[in-house]
Design a protein around this motif. Structure first.
Motif, PDB file in Angstrom:
ATOM      1  N   LYS A 241       0.844  -1.206   0.000  1.00 55.38           N
ATOM      2  CA  LYS A 241       0.000   0.000   0.000  1.00 55.38           C
ATOM      3  C   LYS A 241       0.876   1.250   0.000  1.00 55.38           C
ATOM      4  O   LYS A 241       0.575   2.245  -0.670  1.00 55.38           O
ATOM      5  CB  LYS A 241      -0.910  -0.011   1.231  1.00 55.38           C
ATOM      6  CG  LYS A 241      -1.958   1.097   1.266  1.00 55.38           C
ATOM      7  CD  LYS A 241      -3.117   0.804   0.360  1.00 55.38           C
ATOM      8  CE  LYS A 241      -4.278   1.758   0.579  1.00 55.38           C
ATOM      9  NZ  LYS A 241      -5.419   1.478  -0.327  1.00 55.38           N
ATOM     10  N   MET A 242       1.974   1.211   0.743  1.00 50.83           N
ATOM     11  CA  MET A 242       2.871   2.361   0.793  1.00 50.83           C
ATOM     12  C   MET A 242       3.459   2.683  -0.577  1.00 50.83           C
ATOM     13  O   MET A 242       3.737   3.842  -0.887  1.00 50.83           O
ATOM     14  CB  MET A 242       4.004   2.105   1.786  1.00 50.83           C
ATOM     15  CG  MET A 242       3.619   2.239   3.240  1.00 50.83           C
ATOM     16  SD  MET A 242       5.073   2.127   4.301  1.00 50.83           S
ATOM     17  CE  MET A 242       4.762   0.593   5.135  1.00 50.83           C
ATOM     18  N   ALA A 243       3.657   1.642  -1.390  1.00 52.79           N
ATOM     19  CA  ALA A 243       4.234   1.862  -2.721  1.00 52.79           C
ATOM     20  C   ALA A 243       3.339   2.730  -3.587  1.00 52.79           C
ATOM     21  O   ALA A 243       3.827   3.394  -4.517  1.00 52.79           O
ATOM     22  CB  ALA A 243       4.478   0.523  -3.412  1.00 52.79           C
ATOM     23  N   TYR A 251      10.622   5.059  -2.968  1.00 54.46           N
ATOM     24  CA  TYR A 251      10.210   3.776  -2.393  1.00 54.46           C
ATOM     25  C   TYR A 251      11.394   2.838  -2.158  1.00 54.46           C
ATOM     26  O   TYR A 251      11.266   1.859  -1.416  1.00 54.46           O
ATOM     27  CB  TYR A 251       9.185   3.089  -3.307  1.00 54.46           C
ATOM     28  CG  TYR A 251       8.571   1.853  -2.688  1.00 54.46           C
ATOM     29  CD1 TYR A 251       7.731   1.949  -1.581  1.00 54.46           C
ATOM     30  CD2 TYR A 251       8.845   0.587  -3.196  1.00 54.46           C
ATOM     31  CE1 TYR A 251       7.177   0.824  -0.996  1.00 54.46           C
ATOM     32  CE2 TYR A 251       8.290  -0.552  -2.619  1.00 54.46           C
ATOM     33  CZ  TYR A 251       7.462  -0.420  -1.524  1.00 54.46           C
ATOM     34  OH  TYR A 251       6.907  -1.539  -0.942  1.00 54.46           O
ATOM     35  N   ILE A 252      12.540   3.117  -2.738  1.00 49.70           N
ATOM     36  CA  ILE A 252      13.684   2.205  -2.630  1.00 49.70           C
ATOM     37  C   ILE A 252      14.035   1.887  -1.174  1.00 49.70           C
ATOM     38  O   ILE A 252      14.239   0.705  -0.831  1.00 49.70           O
ATOM     39  CB  ILE A 252      14.900   2.763  -3.393  1.00 49.70           C
ATOM     40  CG1 ILE A 252      14.620   2.745  -4.904  1.00 49.70           C
ATOM     41  CG2 ILE A 252      16.164   1.955  -3.089  1.00 49.70           C
ATOM     42  CD1 ILE A 252      15.681   3.421  -5.750  1.00 49.70           C
ATOM     43  N   PRO A 253      14.110   2.867  -0.246  1.00 50.54           N
ATOM     44  CA  PRO A 253      14.437   2.505   1.144  1.00 50.54           C
ATOM     45  C   PRO A 253      13.411   1.573   1.792  1.00 50.54           C
ATOM     46  O   PRO A 253      13.761   0.815   2.702  1.00 50.54           O
ATOM     47  CB  PRO A 253      14.477   3.855   1.859  1.00 50.54           C
ATOM     48  CG  PRO A 253      14.750   4.855   0.777  1.00 50.54           C
ATOM     49  CD  PRO A 253      14.053   4.328  -0.424  1.00 50.54           C
ATOM     50  N   TYR A 254      12.169   1.607   1.337  1.00 48.47           N
ATOM     51  CA  TYR A 254      11.158   0.719   1.911  1.00 48.47           C
ATOM     52  C   TYR A 254      11.460  -0.747   1.561  1.00 48.47           C
ATOM     53  O   TYR A 254      11.106  -1.654   2.318  1.00 48.47           O
ATOM     54  CB  TYR A 254       9.763   1.090   1.392  1.00 48.47           C
ATOM     55  CG  TYR A 254       9.214   2.381   1.953  1.00 48.47           C
ATOM     56  CD1 TYR A 254       8.309   2.373   3.004  1.00 48.47           C
ATOM     57  CD2 TYR A 254       9.593   3.609   1.437  1.00 48.47           C
ATOM     58  CE1 TYR A 254       7.783   3.554   3.521  1.00 48.47           C
ATOM     59  CE2 TYR A 254       9.090   4.798   1.935  1.00 48.47           C
ATOM     60  CZ  TYR A 254       8.183   4.763   2.978  1.00 48.47           C
ATOM     61  OH  TYR A 254       7.681   5.932   3.496  1.00 48.47           O
ATOM     62  N   THR A 255      12.068  -0.965   0.405  1.00 48.39           N
ATOM     63  CA  THR A 255      12.341  -2.349   0.008  1.00 48.39           C
ATOM     64  C   THR A 255      13.315  -3.021   0.968  1.00 48.39           C
ATOM     65  O   THR A 255      13.229  -4.233   1.197  1.00 48.39           O
ATOM     66  CB  THR A 255      12.901  -2.412  -1.422  1.00 48.39           C
ATOM     67  OG1 THR A 255      14.191  -1.790  -1.479  1.00 48.39           O
ATOM     68  CG2 THR A 255      11.964  -1.724  -2.403  1.00 48.39           C
ATOM     69  N   ASP A 256      14.252  -2.249   1.528  1.00 48.14           N
ATOM     70  CA  ASP A 256      15.221  -2.814   2.470  1.00 48.14           C
ATOM     71  C   ASP A 256      14.551  -3.444   3.682  1.00 48.14           C
ATOM     72  O   ASP A 256      15.119  -4.332   4.325  1.00 48.14           O
ATOM     73  CB  ASP A 256      16.178  -1.728   2.973  1.00 48.14           C
ATOM     74  CG  ASP A 256      17.201  -1.320   1.936  1.00 48.14           C
ATOM     75  OD1 ASP A 256      17.451  -2.103   1.014  1.00 48.14           O
ATOM     76  OD2 ASP A 256      17.746  -0.215   2.050  1.00 48.14           O
ATOM     77  N   ARG A 257      13.370  -2.968   4.017  1.00 45.67           N
ATOM     78  CA  ARG A 257      12.702  -3.411   5.241  1.00 45.67           C
ATOM     79  C   ARG A 257      11.857  -4.667   5.035  1.00 45.67           C
ATOM     80  O   ARG A 257      11.178  -5.115   5.961  1.00 45.67           O
ATOM     81  CB  ARG A 257      11.794  -2.297   5.783  1.00 45.67           C
ATOM     82  CG  ARG A 257      12.506  -1.283   6.665  1.00 45.67           C
ATOM     83  CD  ARG A 257      13.305  -0.280   5.889  1.00 45.67           C
ATOM     84  NE  ARG A 257      13.937   0.713   6.756  1.00 45.67           N
ATOM     85  CZ  ARG A 257      14.836   1.579   6.342  1.00 45.67           C
ATOM     86  NH1 ARG A 257      15.218   1.591   5.071  1.00 45.67           N
ATOM     87  NH2 ARG A 257      15.354   2.457   7.182  1.00 45.67           N
ATOM     88  N   ILE A 258      11.849  -5.234   3.852  1.00 41.77           N
ATOM     89  CA  ILE A 258      11.064  -6.441   3.620  1.00 41.77           C
ATOM     90  C   ILE A 258      11.800  -7.633   4.236  1.00 41.77           C
ATOM     91  O   ILE A 258      11.497  -8.036   5.347  1.00 41.77           O
ATOM     92  CB  ILE A 258      10.796  -6.643   2.117  1.00 41.77           C
ATOM     93  CG1 ILE A 258      10.139  -5.372   1.526  1.00 41.77           C
ATOM     94  CG2 ILE A 258       9.908  -7.855   1.895  1.00 41.77           C
ATOM     95  CD1 ILE A 258       8.832  -4.973   2.186  1.00 41.77           C
TER      96      ILE A 258
END
Length: 582
Positions: A241-243, A251-258
């Motif tokens: 949803k954040m994407a 959005y790239i920094p959010y991918t690190d948190r997966i």
């Protein structure tokens, strides 16, 4: 990628040309629309009779099409259910779509074809409200049982500030607590048999052996496990949803948190997917640097697994040694990226910055120091009699079971299947590296441990080759859609400075498209499926993670074992809950 014409002919011969509508996608994956009533027959054919056989159900997701503007060449739909299939030998992917409308959001379940469809269908119902007729237990999986609405619909709130303030009065607290009560009958379980009363035991969601906020309810006859119900969603943060409200760049920094132990390996499929869509060819220096850092994170992730697994079995000291060794690797990662666990180092078109001076010295120190130390660990721990007794023939599954349940990565290779995407369909230059694919034979806890240990040795081989053969050149492509462009070039005139400001603030506008990209992550195949509606933000981002599929198999491989065996099984799977829940 398999020739779309070939698979199209097979489908036409079996079901007739009028049964399908072909869609051209940016990734070139064969993509066909089919009527809802035919979906089960088509999927069964693709799994058992097509050439090649698409034996693995890789993913099921959905799209809320209602406000989407650019759908040229696609059938009318309010919602779309998307089935993503995978053939391992040869590597081939297939995408099948079903159009649904607001007044009839129903589709047939395919749990009778693939057992791992169970959780995927539950997630689609939870997030979109699409009902799968015949599903054995269609209920919330990510959201709390009392949640109202379906979060990935476009009309659902995206921010906490869009909700009313939470008031947990006594009445609502009782309601929420009652909803969390486990009722065996809801899961088809009996409380007693002819000669025994079963006990139901909660493990988690706060228990050290479940490796995160993960709950398993066990049906026990004494110490023997008669049944198990994994319960996830406690770590769900709405990453997909954040994407939809972040630019492609931010959005790239959010991918690190997966998979938060995978670092840059989360970023790689995301940026490679967009680079393919935009026609960006990154320099060779970028490809080799990406490979090197991915293998560093493979080592740090596997070290965490190794230490915690041995700790779960009963040894206390190794976890401290492993953490110490991980810090050595993180020192190299930090020196290159500037950050340790969440580096956000990859960019669309390249890297954040070039390799710093002296990077090769630090890398050489690590690859000289670590393999002999790992060899000692292997000798002292993985062959320890107690560990072997607690691991061998525990939690075993066959090759066919692994494929049916969507198991990838070390969990699949532990059964003897030598499938590794870095070899089977190389990306980012992996075809230029010399390394082996470790495999097991029994598919048990011991093999999953041994495979990951050997993979660390292979990662060191790859890193050493990167160090010795690092190409010269730019760290970012000379392309107008790179984000952000090379800063040195922005100080020449006001136009390039403005362009830099806009690409940093908004990122590129991605043409209307659909595209997916997968990589061999730390825990298995990790994929990003991105949809653009010709905007600077994503219309739909689907994150397919390996851990979500892996946890589904716990009831099968734990049945008949002991509670102590389950602790070893959970540790051997190697998952993080952020990778499961997203």
């Amino acid at each position: 990628m398999l020739d779309t014409v070939t698979i199209g002919h097979q489908l036409a011969e079996r079901f007739g040309e009028s049964a399908f509508h072909q869609q051209i996608t940016a990734d070139g994956m064969p993509t066909f629309w089919v009527e809802r009533g035919m979906i089960r027959d088509v999927l069964a054919f693709l799994k058992a009779d097509a050439t090649p056989r698409y034996r693995m159900l890789f993913d099921i997701t959905a799209i809320d099409e209602r406000p989407r503007e650019h759908r040229q060449g696609q059938p009318a739909a309010d919602f779309t259910v998307v089935y993503h299939l995978l053939s391992l030998f040869p590597v081939a992917e297939f995408r099948l779509k079903v159009a649904l409308f607001d007044d009839d959001l129903n589709a047939p379940t395919i749990t009778g074809i693939w057992p791992n469809a169970n959780w995927y269908e539950r997630e689609v119902w939870d997030m979109f409200g699409i009902v799968f007729d015949g599903h054995p237990n269609l209920r919330r999986i990510m959201m709390p049982p009392t949640w109202q609405g379906h979060p990935l619909r476009k009309d659902h709130a995206a921010r906490a500030t869009e909700f009313e303030p939470l008031h947990l009065d006594p009445k609502r607290q009782d309601l929420e607590e009652d909803a969390l009560q486990f009722k065996p009958e809801d899961w088809g379980m009996k409380r007693e048999s002819e000669d025994a009363d079963f006990m139901f035991l909660n493990m988690g969601p706060n228990h050290p052996s479940v490796h995160g906020v993960f709950r398993i309810v066990l049906q026990l006859d004494g110490e023997e496990i008669m049944g198990a119900v994994p319960d996830i969603g406690y770590h769900h943060r709405g990453a997909e949803k954040m994407a939809e409200r972040q630019t492609w760049h931010t959005y790239i920094p959010y991918t690190d948190r997966i998979d938060y132990l995978g670092g840059v390996m989360n970023e790689l499929p995301y940026v490679m997917n967009l680079e393919r869509v935009l026609g960006i060819e990154v320099p060779e220096r970028v490809k080799v640097t990406r490979v090197m850092l991915c293998e560093f994170f493979r080592i740090t992730s596997h070290l965490m697994f190794f230490g915690t697994y041995v700790q779960d079995i009963g040894a206390m000291s190794p976890i401290f040694w492993m953490f110490s060794d991980r810090q050595k690797a993180y020192d190299v990662i930090e020196a290159i990226c500037g950050f340790r666990m969440h580096p956000a180092y990859f960019r669309i078109g390249g890297l954040t910055m070039d390799l710093p001076k002296g990077w090769d010295r630090k890398v050489k120190e690590f690859v000289d120091w670590f393999p002999p130390r790992l060899a000692e660990y292997k000798k002292a721990m993985s062959r320890n009699k107690m560990l072997v007794a607690r691991s061998r023939h525990i939690g075993a599954y066959s090759q066919d079971e692994a494929i049916d349940w969507g198991i990838t990565g070390a969990g699949l290779r532990a059964t003897g299947v030598d499938f590794d995407l870095r070899k089977a369909r190389p990306y980012s230059g992996y075809e230029n590296f010399d390394f082996e694919i470790p495999t097991g034979t029994n598919g048990d806890c011991q093999d999953r441990l041994d495979v990951r240990i050997e993979e660390m040795f292979q990662s060191c081989r790859i890193i050493e080759q990167c160090m010795k053969n690092m190409p010269a050149g730019d760290y970012k492509a000379d392309h107008p859609m790179t984000t952000p462009p090379v800063k040195e070039r922005t100080m020449q005139d006001i136009e390039t400075l403005i362009a830099h400001f806009l690409t940093v603030s908004w990122g590129p506008v991605i043409p209307a498209m659909e595209s997916a990209c997968m990589v061999e992550g730390t825990k298995g195949l990790n994929s990003y499926y991105s949809i653009s509606d010709k905007s600077s933000t994503s219309y739909r981002t689907r994150i397919r993670t390996p851990s979500f599929a892996h946890l589904q198999q716990i009831p099968l491989i734990s049945q008949g074992g002991l509670v102590a065996d389950l602790v070893a099984i959970i540790g051997s799977i190697d998952f993080v809950m952020a990778d499961v829940d997203r």
